[in-house]
Design a protein around this motif. Structure first.
Motif, PDB file in Angstrom:
ATOM      1  N   SER A   1       0.835  -1.198   0.000  1.00  0.00           N
ATOM      2  CA  SER A   1       0.000   0.000   0.000  1.00  0.00           C
ATOM      3  C   SER A   1       0.871   1.249   0.000  1.00  0.00           C
ATOM      4  O   SER A   1       1.978   1.264   0.579  1.00  0.00           O
ATOM      5  CB  SER A   1      -0.925   0.002   1.218  1.00  0.00           C
ATOM      6  OG  SER A   1      -0.190   0.197   2.407  1.00  0.00           O
ATOM      7  N   LEU A   2       0.368   2.297  -0.648  1.00  0.00           N
ATOM      8  CA  LEU A   2       1.115   3.548  -0.715  1.00  0.00           C
ATOM      9  C   LEU A   2       1.370   4.102   0.685  1.00  0.00           C
ATOM     10  O   LEU A   2       2.423   4.686   0.951  1.00  0.00           O
ATOM     11  CB  LEU A   2       0.337   4.559  -1.562  1.00  0.00           C
ATOM     12  CG  LEU A   2       0.977   5.948  -1.687  1.00  0.00           C
ATOM     13  CD1 LEU A   2       2.349   5.874  -2.337  1.00  0.00           C
ATOM     14  CD2 LEU A   2       0.055   6.888  -2.473  1.00  0.00           C
ATOM     15  N   HIS A   3       0.410   3.901   1.584  1.00  0.00           N
ATOM     16  CA  HIS A   3       0.574   4.398   2.959  1.00  0.00           C
ATOM     17  C   HIS A   3       1.827   3.807   3.602  1.00  0.00           C
ATOM     18  O   HIS A   3       2.645   4.531   4.201  1.00  0.00           O
ATOM     19  CB  HIS A   3      -0.672   4.035   3.775  1.00  0.00           C
ATOM     20  CG  HIS A   3      -0.763   4.755   5.089  1.00  0.00           C
ATOM     21  ND1 HIS A   3       0.063   4.455   6.153  1.00  0.00           N
ATOM     22  CD2 HIS A   3      -1.577   5.758   5.509  1.00  0.00           C
ATOM     23  CE1 HIS A   3      -0.224   5.238   7.159  1.00  0.00           C
ATOM     24  NE2 HIS A   3      -1.221   6.045   6.807  1.00  0.00           N
ATOM     25  N   LYS A   4       2.051   2.500   3.465  1.00  0.00           N
ATOM     26  CA  LYS A   4       3.220   1.861   4.060  1.00  0.00           C
ATOM     27  C   LYS A   4       4.501   2.257   3.340  1.00  0.00           C
ATOM     28  O   LYS A   4       5.568   2.376   3.961  1.00  0.00           O
ATOM     29  CB  LYS A   4       3.033   0.348   4.051  1.00  0.00           C
ATOM     30  CG  LYS A   4       1.943  -0.137   4.997  1.00  0.00           C
ATOM     31  CD  LYS A   4       1.867  -1.646   5.054  1.00  0.00           C
ATOM     32  CE  LYS A   4       0.798  -2.100   6.046  1.00  0.00           C
ATOM     33  NZ  LYS A   4       0.699  -3.583   6.122  1.00  0.00           N
ATOM     34  N   ILE A   5       4.424   2.478   2.028  1.00  0.00           N
ATOM     35  CA  ILE A   5       5.590   2.931   1.282  1.00  0.00           C
ATOM     36  C   ILE A   5       6.033   4.316   1.759  1.00  0.00           C
ATOM     37  O   ILE A   5       7.225   4.588   1.960  1.00  0.00           O
ATOM     38  CB  ILE A   5       5.295   2.936  -0.233  1.00  0.00           C
ATOM     39  CG1 ILE A   5       5.099   1.501  -0.744  1.00  0.00           C
ATOM     40  CG2 ILE A   5       6.417   3.637  -1.007  1.00  0.00           C
ATOM     41  CD1 ILE A   5       4.670   1.412  -2.190  1.00  0.00           C
ATOM     42  N   LEU A   6       5.053   5.197   1.986  1.00  0.00           N
ATOM     43  CA  LEU A   6       5.376   6.545   2.461  1.00  0.00           C
ATOM     44  C   LEU A   6       5.929   6.516   3.888  1.00  0.00           C
ATOM     45  O   LEU A   6       6.809   7.299   4.235  1.00  0.00           O
ATOM     46  CB  LEU A   6       4.130   7.430   2.387  1.00  0.00           C
ATOM     47  CG  LEU A   6       3.596   7.717   0.982  1.00  0.00           C
ATOM     48  CD1 LEU A   6       2.356   8.604   1.053  1.00  0.00           C
ATOM     49  CD2 LEU A   6       4.660   8.371   0.108  1.00  0.00           C
ATOM     50  N   ASP A   7       5.398   5.621   4.729  1.00  0.00           N
ATOM     51  CA  ASP A   7       5.940   5.487   6.085  1.00  0.00           C
ATOM     52  C   ASP A   7       7.417   5.138   6.044  1.00  0.00           C
ATOM     53  O   ASP A   7       8.227   5.663   6.827  1.00  0.00           O
ATOM     54  CB  ASP A   7       5.173   4.406   6.849  1.00  0.00           C
ATOM     55  CG  ASP A   7       3.837   4.898   7.369  1.00  0.00           C
ATOM     56  OD1 ASP A   7       3.634   6.126   7.409  1.00  0.00           O
ATOM     57  OD2 ASP A   7       2.994   4.059   7.731  1.00  0.00           O
ATOM     58  N   GLN A   8       7.801   4.258   5.115  1.00  0.00           N
ATOM     59  CA  GLN A   8       9.208   3.880   4.994  1.00  0.00           C
ATOM     60  C   GLN A   8      10.033   5.021   4.409  1.00  0.00           C
ATOM     61  O   GLN A   8      11.144   5.295   4.858  1.00  0.00           O
ATOM     62  CB  GLN A   8       9.343   2.629   4.122  1.00  0.00           C
ATOM     63  CG  GLN A   8      10.778   2.124   4.006  1.00  0.00           C
ATOM     64  CD  GLN A   8      10.881   0.838   3.209  1.00  0.00           C
ATOM     65  OE1 GLN A   8       9.897   0.133   3.020  1.00  0.00           O
ATOM     66  NE2 GLN A   8      12.082   0.547   2.733  1.00  0.00           N
ATOM     67  N   LEU A   9       9.451   5.697   3.429  1.00  0.00           N
ATOM     68  CA  LEU A   9      10.168   6.792   2.778  1.00  0.00           C
ATOM     69  C   LEU A   9      10.448   7.927   3.749  1.00  0.00           C
ATOM     70  O   LEU A   9      11.560   8.495   3.761  1.00  0.00           O
ATOM     71  CB  LEU A   9       9.347   7.293   1.581  1.00  0.00           C
ATOM     72  CG  LEU A   9       9.919   8.482   0.806  1.00  0.00           C
ATOM     73  CD1 LEU A   9      11.267   8.130   0.170  1.00  0.00           C
ATOM     74  CD2 LEU A   9       8.928   8.936  -0.272  1.00  0.00           C
ATOM     75  N   PHE A  10       9.494   8.268   4.580  1.00  0.00           N
ATOM     76  CA  PHE A  10       9.632   9.415   5.489  1.00  0.00           C
ATOM     77  C   PHE A  10       9.884   8.984   6.938  1.00  0.00           C
ATOM     78  O   PHE A  10       9.761   9.793   7.860  1.00  0.00           O
ATOM     79  CB  PHE A  10       8.378  10.280   5.411  1.00  0.00           C
ATOM     80  CG  PHE A  10       8.126  10.848   4.046  1.00  0.00           C
ATOM     81  CD1 PHE A  10       9.056  11.689   3.443  1.00  0.00           C
ATOM     82  CD2 PHE A  10       6.964  10.530   3.343  1.00  0.00           C
ATOM     83  CE1 PHE A  10       8.825  12.207   2.171  1.00  0.00           C
ATOM     84  CE2 PHE A  10       6.735  11.043   2.084  1.00  0.00           C
ATOM     85  CZ  PHE A  10       7.669  11.888   1.487  1.00  0.00           C
ATOM     86  N   ASN A  11      10.186   7.698   7.130  1.00  0.00           N
ATOM     87  CA  ASN A  11      10.591   7.190   8.446  1.00  0.00           C
ATOM     88  C   ASN A  11       9.524   7.470   9.514  1.00  0.00           C
ATOM     89  O   ASN A  11       9.847   7.808  10.658  1.00  0.00           O
ATOM     90  CB  ASN A  11      11.938   7.809   8.856  1.00  0.00           C
ATOM     91  CG  ASN A  11      12.603   7.034   9.976  1.00  0.00           C
ATOM     92  OD1 ASN A  11      12.390   5.829  10.120  1.00  0.00           O
ATOM     93  ND2 ASN A  11      13.388   7.719  10.785  1.00  0.00           N
ATOM     94  N   ASN A  12       8.248   7.327   9.130  1.00  0.00           N
ATOM     95  CA  ASN A  12       7.120   7.487  10.057  1.00  0.00           C
ATOM     96  C   ASN A  12       7.066   8.859  10.727  1.00  0.00           C
ATOM     97  O   ASN A  12       6.529   9.006  11.824  1.00  0.00           O
ATOM     98  CB  ASN A  12       7.150   6.397  11.141  1.00  0.00           C
ATOM     99  CG  ASN A  12       6.933   5.010  10.590  1.00  0.00           C
ATOM    100  OD1 ASN A  12       5.944   4.736   9.910  1.00  0.00           O
ATOM    101  ND2 ASN A  12       7.887   4.123  10.856  1.00  0.00           N
TER     102      ASN A  12
END
Length: 613
Positions: A76-87
């Protein structure tokens, strides 16, 4: 990709379909991406291209030059963004934008009130009616009138994001620095016309399948929704693509609560509606004093005093005092005091005091997976490809049934019954692969099964009219109907006594010239002599038929029988009763007379002969 500096105004335009058509939560979309040692801004641009959206954010939140490697497959894009921006960021979907915000934003403690106003026009300067102005964080909204004018009351000293949208136009986001009075006129570009024709395998609707006018309604078309939810709130939620999740909300009525008129844009994990509430989704628990209205999906538990209404799917438990209505699929349990309605397929159970309606789309292509059942005090209607269990006080109807169908009055299956139909009055199925038990049973075809009832009518099965005589009755008329081998019959006999019998039988292949059948019957005997009580006793008979097919429609039958008579032991005594001769061709009357006059059971072997048509 757009970067925002505090105090400077930026506009972000994107090409998108009408919000009502393409409204979606980009954060839930599954994406695959593999990038090694690239700048953050490159990865963000790649995600924009893959997902068909734009990022909007304050430039202080993101370091565009930071080198990152990213590898995800169908995530999911949500989890990809969490990894990209370190939560470190949260995300919010508005229109075709994903808004990036800090997890712990600096609180704006200012109570400064200021007004943002202006006119929204198209590219030619014509005012746009029904354009929506939406403040990103505080969920304040305004809908323009015919003159295109808007005025938004805002609060605080920090930069505020505002979304401008109108059906048929590209939406725009602006970040605005507060002033006592801010004037901002906005021009929206006409949306590019993109026609998408989607063709699916069209399966013709079975003319026999269930069809209800209810199937054509959407949530916004239901009268009670207009009664409870303000028109402004309905318009905003149906024409603005916003996806935001909140842990909890409380409302008195849809326009008076923590989410105000934008409640239809918010997904709640915990929702408490004192009287009534309106939301985009529920992912947890929702309690309502009178009514709960969900625009999209309900995942969890929903309880109301009167009404639960869900515009799409339900996964979980719904309990309502009066009615549950789902316009999508239902996976779970519905319990209501009167009515449950599901427009799509049902995997689970419906329990109501009056009526259950499921799979009301009435399409043969609407497959029902898993187990499903309906319990009601009155009516069950199921329009999917099959149901497993229907129990009602009055009436059941389904397109097919694989299991059990029980009604106090009538069962109808407009397809195949694999199992048991049980009712007090009438059963019908097109194709029977099981057992029917009712006063009257009807089937078009029996493939593997048997009807048990006073009258059994099989349209394409075994149907014979038989006239015969035997050792006890001068004339018998019987009607036999059933499947290829098993059948039931009604028989009337006339002689010294009258006889009304019901029985079941089995036959060999009736298409051959020589065949055999065995009939088992039970009957009531009636006296024709006025000196006796009318009811004389019971007669049970096992009769073997040896058959010879004379022509296509005429069969000669004869054979032996075994008889047992149990007399009515409470009938009146008769002086000098007469007993029939034992050596007569109709010697069965001797045993009948003896049983009735002595009030002792008798048995004997007999014969029968007749013609079958």
């Amino acid at each position: 990709m757009n970067k925002l500096l505090p105090g400077i105004l930026f506009f972000f335009n994107c090409w998108l379909l009408s919000p009502q058509i393409c409204a979606q939560n980009y954060l839930e979309n599954k994406l695959s991406i593999e990038i090694t040692n690239q700048r953050t801004e490159v990865i963000m641009l790649t995600l924009e291209q893959l997902g068909g959206f734009n990022f909007s954010y304050n430039s202080q939140l993101v370091d565009p030059a930071k080198i990152i490697s990213l590898k995800e497959r169908q995530e999911s894009l949500h989890k990809i963004l969490d990894q990209l921006f370190n939560n470190e960021l949260t995300y919010k979907v508005i229109g075709s934008h994903i808004i990036l915000q800090s997890v712990n934003p600096e609180k704006d403690k200012s109570n400064t009130i200021w007004i943002l106003s202006g006119i929204i026009t198209d590219s030619k300067g014509h005012p746009l009616e029904n354009a929506i102005v939406y403040e990103i964080n505080r969920q304040t909204s305004f809908i323009t009138a015919y003159d295109g004018k808007y005025a938004l009351k805002l609060k605080g000293n920090q930069s505020i994001g505002v979304n401008f949208s109108c059906k048929g136009y590209q939406d725009t986001i602006a970040y605005i620095h507060p002033m006592n009075k801010q004037l901002l006129n906005v021009s929206l570009q006409k949306q590019i016309s993109t026609t998408q024709i989607q063709r699916s395998n069209v399966v013709p609707i079975n003319s026999k399948s269930i069809n209800w006018t209810y199937t054509n309604k959407e949530l916004k078309d239901i009268g009670v929704v207009h009664l409870i939810v303000p028109n402004e709130a309905l318009y905003v939620s149906n024409n603005l693509n916003v996806s935001e999740t909140k842990f909890a909300q409380i409302s008195f009525v849809p326009f008076w609560g923590t989410n105000y008129l934008t409640s239809g844009l918010v997904t709640n994990k915990l929702s408490l509606n004192i009287l009534a509430g309106y939301a985009a989704n529920v992912k947890g628990l929702e309690l309502g004093g009178l009514a709960n209205i969900i625009r999209q999906n309900m995942n969890g538990v929903q309880v109301s005093g009167l009404i639960n209404m869900v515009g799409q799917d339900v996964n979980g438990l719904q309990i309502a005092g009066v009615i549950n209505t789902n316009l999508g699929n239902m996976h779970g349990i519905q319990i209501s005091g009167t009515i449950n309605k599901v427009k799509g397929k049902i995997d689970g159970m419906q329990v109501s005091g009056l009526m259950n309606i499921a799979a009301a789309k009435s399409l043969d292509s609407l497959k029902t997976s898993g187990w499903n059942g309906q319990f009601s005090g009155g009516f069950n209607l199921h329009g999917g490809d099959q149901t497993n269990l229907q129990i009602s006080g009055l009436y059941n109807q389904a397109n097919s049934c694989s299991g059990l169908q029980v009604a106090g009055g009538i069962n109808i299956v407009k397809g195949t019954t694999n199992g048991l139909q049980l009712s007090s009055i009438f059963n019908h199925t097109d194709k029977l692969r099981g057992v029917q038990i009712a006063l009257i049973n009807h089937a078009d075809t029996i493939e593997n099964g048997f009807p048990i009832g006073l009258v059994n009518i099989i349209k394409n099965g075994y149907q014979k009219l038989e006239f015969s005589t035997d050792e006890s009755f001068y004339f018998n008329a019987a009607y036999k109907t059933g499947g290829k081998a098993l059948y039931s019959f009604l028989r009337l006999g006339v002689g010294k006594y009258l006889n009304a019998a019901y029985g079941i039988g089995i036959t060999s292949n009736t298409k051959r010239r020589l065949s055999a059948n065995l009939d088992l019957s039970g009957s009531a005997l009636f006296n024709t002599d006025s000196e006796y009580d009318v009811f004389a006793g019971d007669l049970y008979r096992a009769q073997l038929g040896l058959n010879y097919k004379v022509s296509k429609h005429i069969t000669l039958t004869t054979g032996p029988s075994y008889n047992f008579c149990s007399p009515n032991k409470e009938q009146n005594n008769v002086n000098n009763p007469s007993i029939s001769a034992k050596n007569s061709i109709y010697f069965g009357n001797y045993y009948l007379d003896k049983a009735i006059n002595t009030r002792k059971s008798q048995f004997w072997f007999g014969w029968q002969m007749g013609l079958r048509f």
